[in-house]
Write a protein that holds these residues in place. Structure first.
Motif, PDB file in Angstrom:
ATOM      1  N   GLY A  21       0.799  -1.217   0.000  1.00 20.49           N
ATOM      2  CA  GLY A  21       0.000   0.000   0.000  1.00 20.49           C
ATOM      3  C   GLY A  21       0.834   1.270   0.000  1.00 20.49           C
ATOM      4  O   GLY A  21       0.332   2.344   0.344  1.00 20.49           O
ATOM      5  N   TRP A  22       2.116   1.161  -0.382  1.00 20.49           N
ATOM      6  CA  TRP A  22       3.010   2.317  -0.393  1.00 20.49           C
ATOM      7  C   TRP A  22       2.896   3.027  -1.749  1.00 20.49           C
ATOM      8  O   TRP A  22       3.822   3.032  -2.550  1.00 20.49           O
ATOM      9  CB  TRP A  22       4.445   1.885  -0.146  1.00 20.49           C
ATOM     10  N   LEU A  23       1.744   3.627  -1.985  1.00 25.89           N
ATOM     11  CA  LEU A  23       1.482   4.226  -3.286  1.00 25.89           C
ATOM     12  C   LEU A  23       2.442   5.374  -3.595  1.00 25.89           C
ATOM     13  O   LEU A  23       2.920   5.505  -4.733  1.00 25.89           O
ATOM     14  CB  LEU A  23       0.030   4.722  -3.340  1.00 25.89           C
ATOM     15  N   LEU A  24       2.732   6.202  -2.597  1.00 20.57           N
ATOM     16  CA  LEU A  24       3.632   7.327  -2.835  1.00 20.57           C
ATOM     17  C   LEU A  24       5.028   6.848  -3.204  1.00 20.57           C
ATOM     18  O   LEU A  24       5.664   7.397  -4.110  1.00 20.57           O
ATOM     19  CB  LEU A  24       3.689   8.228  -1.601  1.00 20.57           C
ATOM     20  N   ARG A  25       5.518   5.817  -2.504  1.00 21.42           N
ATOM     21  CA  ARG A  25       6.831   5.251  -2.848  1.00 21.42           C
ATOM     22  C   ARG A  25       6.825   4.723  -4.271  1.00 21.42           C
ATOM     23  O   ARG A  25       7.791   4.891  -5.025  1.00 21.42           O
ATOM     24  CB  ARG A  25       7.176   4.130  -1.868  1.00 21.42           C
ATOM     25  N   TRP A  26       5.757   4.038  -4.644  1.00 26.08           N
ATOM     26  CA  TRP A  26       5.622   3.478  -5.993  1.00 26.08           C
ATOM     27  C   TRP A  26       5.672   4.590  -7.039  1.00 26.08           C
ATOM     28  O   TRP A  26       6.366   4.474  -8.056  1.00 26.08           O
ATOM     29  CB  TRP A  26       4.306   2.719  -6.075  1.00 26.08           C
ATOM     30  N   MET A  27       4.951   5.678  -6.771  1.00 27.06           N
ATOM     31  CA  MET A  27       4.912   6.794  -7.718  1.00 27.06           C
ATOM     32  C   MET A  27       6.284   7.454  -7.856  1.00 27.06           C
ATOM     33  O   MET A  27       6.716   7.785  -8.971  1.00 27.06           O
ATOM     34  CB  MET A  27       3.866   7.818  -7.266  1.00 27.06           C
ATOM     35  N   LYS A  28       6.974   7.638  -6.733  1.00 25.75           N
ATOM     36  CA  LYS A  28       8.297   8.255  -6.791  1.00 25.75           C
ATOM     37  C   LYS A  28       9.279   7.390  -7.578  1.00 25.75           C
ATOM     38  O   LYS A  28      10.057   7.902  -8.396  1.00 25.75           O
ATOM     39  CB  LYS A  28       8.827   8.481  -5.374  1.00 25.75           C
ATOM     40  N   LEU A  29       9.261   6.094  -7.315  1.00 25.52           N
ATOM     41  CA  LEU A  29      10.189   5.211  -8.013  1.00 25.52           C
ATOM     42  C   LEU A  29       9.933   5.243  -9.513  1.00 25.52           C
ATOM     43  O   LEU A  29      10.877   5.361 -10.312  1.00 25.52           O
ATOM     44  CB  LEU A  29      10.051   3.783  -7.474  1.00 25.52           C
ATOM     45  N   ARG A  30       8.681   5.145  -9.922  1.00 24.35           N
ATOM     46  CA  ARG A  30       8.338   5.177 -11.351  1.00 24.35           C
ATOM     47  C   ARG A  30       8.773   6.500 -11.985  1.00 24.35           C
ATOM     48  O   ARG A  30       9.302   6.524 -13.092  1.00 24.35           O
ATOM     49  CB  ARG A  30       6.832   4.971 -11.534  1.00 24.35           C
ATOM     50  N   ARG A  31       8.542   7.591 -11.266  1.00 18.36           N
ATOM     51  CA  ARG A  31       8.902   8.901 -11.824  1.00 18.36           C
ATOM     52  C   ARG A  31      10.392   8.994 -12.110  1.00 18.36           C
ATOM     53  O   ARG A  31      10.809   9.416 -13.202  1.00 18.36           O
ATOM     54  CB  ARG A  31       8.499  10.018 -10.856  1.00 18.36           C
ATOM     55  N   TRP A  32      11.211   8.588 -11.146  1.00 17.68           N
ATOM     56  CA  TRP A  32      12.644   8.784 -11.311  1.00 17.68           C
ATOM     57  C   TRP A  32      13.269   7.737 -12.232  1.00 17.68           C
ATOM     58  O   TRP A  32      14.293   8.007 -12.863  1.00 17.68           O
ATOM     59  CB  TRP A  32      13.329   8.804  -9.954  1.00 17.68           C
ATOM     60  N   LEU A  33      12.655   6.595 -12.356  1.00 17.96           N
ATOM     61  CA  LEU A  33      13.146   5.633 -13.334  1.00 17.96           C
ATOM     62  C   LEU A  33      12.924   6.128 -14.766  1.00 17.96           C
ATOM     63  O   LEU A  33      13.706   5.824 -15.669  1.00 17.96           O
ATOM     64  CB  LEU A  33      12.457   4.277 -13.140  1.00 17.96           C
ATOM     65  N   LYS A  34      11.873   6.901 -14.946  1.00 21.07           N
ATOM     66  CA  LYS A  34      11.527   7.401 -16.292  1.00 21.07           C
ATOM     67  C   LYS A  34      12.090   8.788 -16.576  1.00 21.07           C
ATOM     68  O   LYS A  34      12.038   9.258 -17.708  1.00 21.07           O
ATOM     69  CB  LYS A  34       9.999   7.452 -16.446  1.00 21.07           C
ATOM     70  N   TRP A  35      12.639   9.448 -15.544  1.00 23.45           N
ATOM     71  CA  TRP A  35      13.039  10.860 -15.706  1.00 23.45           C
ATOM     72  C   TRP A  35      14.125  11.029 -16.751  1.00 23.45           C
ATOM     73  O   TRP A  35      15.075  10.250 -16.842  1.00 23.45           O
ATOM     74  CB  TRP A  35      13.524  11.410 -14.367  1.00 23.45           C
ATOM     75  N   ARG A  36      13.968  12.059 -17.558  1.00 20.86           N
ATOM     76  CA  ARG A  36      14.984  12.452 -18.550  1.00 20.86           C
ATOM     77  C   ARG A  36      15.143  13.963 -18.489  1.00 20.86           C
ATOM     78  O   ARG A  36      14.159  14.690 -18.295  1.00 20.86           O
ATOM     79  CB  ARG A  36      14.565  12.043 -19.981  1.00 20.86           C
ATOM     80  N   PRO A  37      16.336  14.474 -18.684  1.00 20.43           N
ATOM     81  CA  PRO A  37      16.515  15.940 -18.701  1.00 20.43           C
ATOM     82  C   PRO A  37      15.798  16.557 -19.887  1.00 20.43           C
ATOM     83  O   PRO A  37      15.730  15.955 -20.966  1.00 20.43           O
ATOM     84  CB  PRO A  37      18.039  16.107 -18.781  1.00 20.43           C
TER      85      PRO A  37
END
Length: 333
Positions: free
Chosen positions: A316-332
């Motif tokens: 149920g760690w939705l915020l952790r899940w969202m953060k991980l997905r965001r930074w795995l996909k992040w591009r400058p």
């Protein structure tokens, strides 16, 4: 043989050193060795060390490096010089809280654990209500049972990793655990690289849920002065633990999740620096750093990112899940 060696590295801490040593010497009785090593300070720290030693004749063992080697090198030199059964690292801008050494001695006499973990408080020059509301008066260094001797190394490692409080000064350990293990010279986040390895060597441990150390919050900390080298060391801090993979305890499900979660925390912290760098540095340079940070994360973590993301959702760690997905996909941009 002394029952305890307190190891205090010094580098340009003249404004804080007297408070640190006074907090130690007020409670360091017979059988406690106190080693203070100056790592070629450029301020008045060495002269102050000599002056303070005169206040406690024969009770402070002073050492000095011929050239600056950094925190890891200073600690390693003191490990070699220590003769106590237990080692306690203390940073020279922090202090021991009253009664800490006595509380440790009672635990050692009653239980003789390989590792003793203590909690800590955050020490600010101007504390505010918001700091108290954040729980800074008492921060836990271990997630798990307290006040009892435990003999589950996997629980020790998982509990340390779960809190993310992997600093050396909240773990007092038998000197017998240190042969062949030293802090990595010239690296940042050296505690994250070393303390998990130490935990794999312990057969027993005891967590005292009381603050023994006052950790001084300073504006020039590693996280406050990030650069690309520090970001790489942060993202790959647990790579040395990955090199211990044949150990059975590392296959424990509790350890694997806490380990992967800590790798993700380090990766996200490093990626935030990459994002800030992207505001001023060339895109190609920032992209290369981001790619390297992702690679370090995947090499250090026992779980692939997709598996860790699913584990977050199951908890149920939705915020952790969202953060991980965001930074795995992040591009400058």
């Amino acid at each position: 043989m002394n029952w305890l060696s307190l190891l205090i590295p010094v580098y340009n801490v003249e404004p804080y050193l007297a408070q640190c040593l006074e907090s130690v010497m007020e409670q360091a009785g017979e059988g406690v060795q106190v080693i203070v090593l100056d790592d070629c300070s450029t301020d008045g720290s060495w002269a102050l060390m000599q002056s303070l030693a005169a206040r406690w004749p024969g009770r402070l063992q002073l050492m000095q490096h011929a050239k600056n080697g950094g925190l890891s090198a200073a600690r390693n030199t003191m490990i070699d010089a220590a003769d106590g059964e237990y080692l306690w690292f203390l940073d020279s801008d922090d202090k021991l809280l009253p009664g800490s050494i006595g509380a440790l001695q009672r635990i050692v006499r009653a239980h003789a654990p390989d590792v003793v973990l203590c909690d800590f408080s955050v020490w600010r020059e101007r504390p505010r209500l918001k700091h108290a509301l954040r729980g800074e008066r008492h921060r836990r260094s271990f997630e798990g049972p307290s006040g009892q001797l435990l003999r589950d190394p996997a629980q020790l490692l998982a509990g340390m990793l779960a809190t993310g409080q992997l600093h050396a000064w909240s773990k007092i350990s038998r000197r017998a655990l240190w042969p062949g293990l030293r802090f990595p010279a010239g690296r940042y986040f050296e505690d994250l690289m070393t303390m998990p390895q130490l935990a794999t060597r312990a057969a027993s441990f005891y967590h005292c849920a009381e603050p023994w150390v006052a950790y001084r919050q300073r504006g020039d900390s590693i996280l406050a002065t990030m650069n690309e080298t520090k970001a790489r060391d942060q993202a790959g801090a647990l790579l040395p633990l990955a090199a211990c993979q044949p150990l059975p305890l590392l296959q424990d499900a509790r350890v694997q999740f806490a380990w992967a979660h800590q790798c993700a925390r380090g990766f996200i912290g490093a990626m935030r620096y990459a994002e800030r760098l992207g505001r001023s540095a060339p895109r190609a340079r920032v992209q290369a750093l981001a790619d390297a940070l992702r690679a370090d994360f995947e090499r250090a973590s026992p779980l692939l990112p997709a598996r860790l993301a699913r584990a977050y959702l199951r908890r149920g760690w939705l915020l952790r899940w969202m953060k991980l997905r965001r930074w795995l996909k992040w591009r400058p941009e």
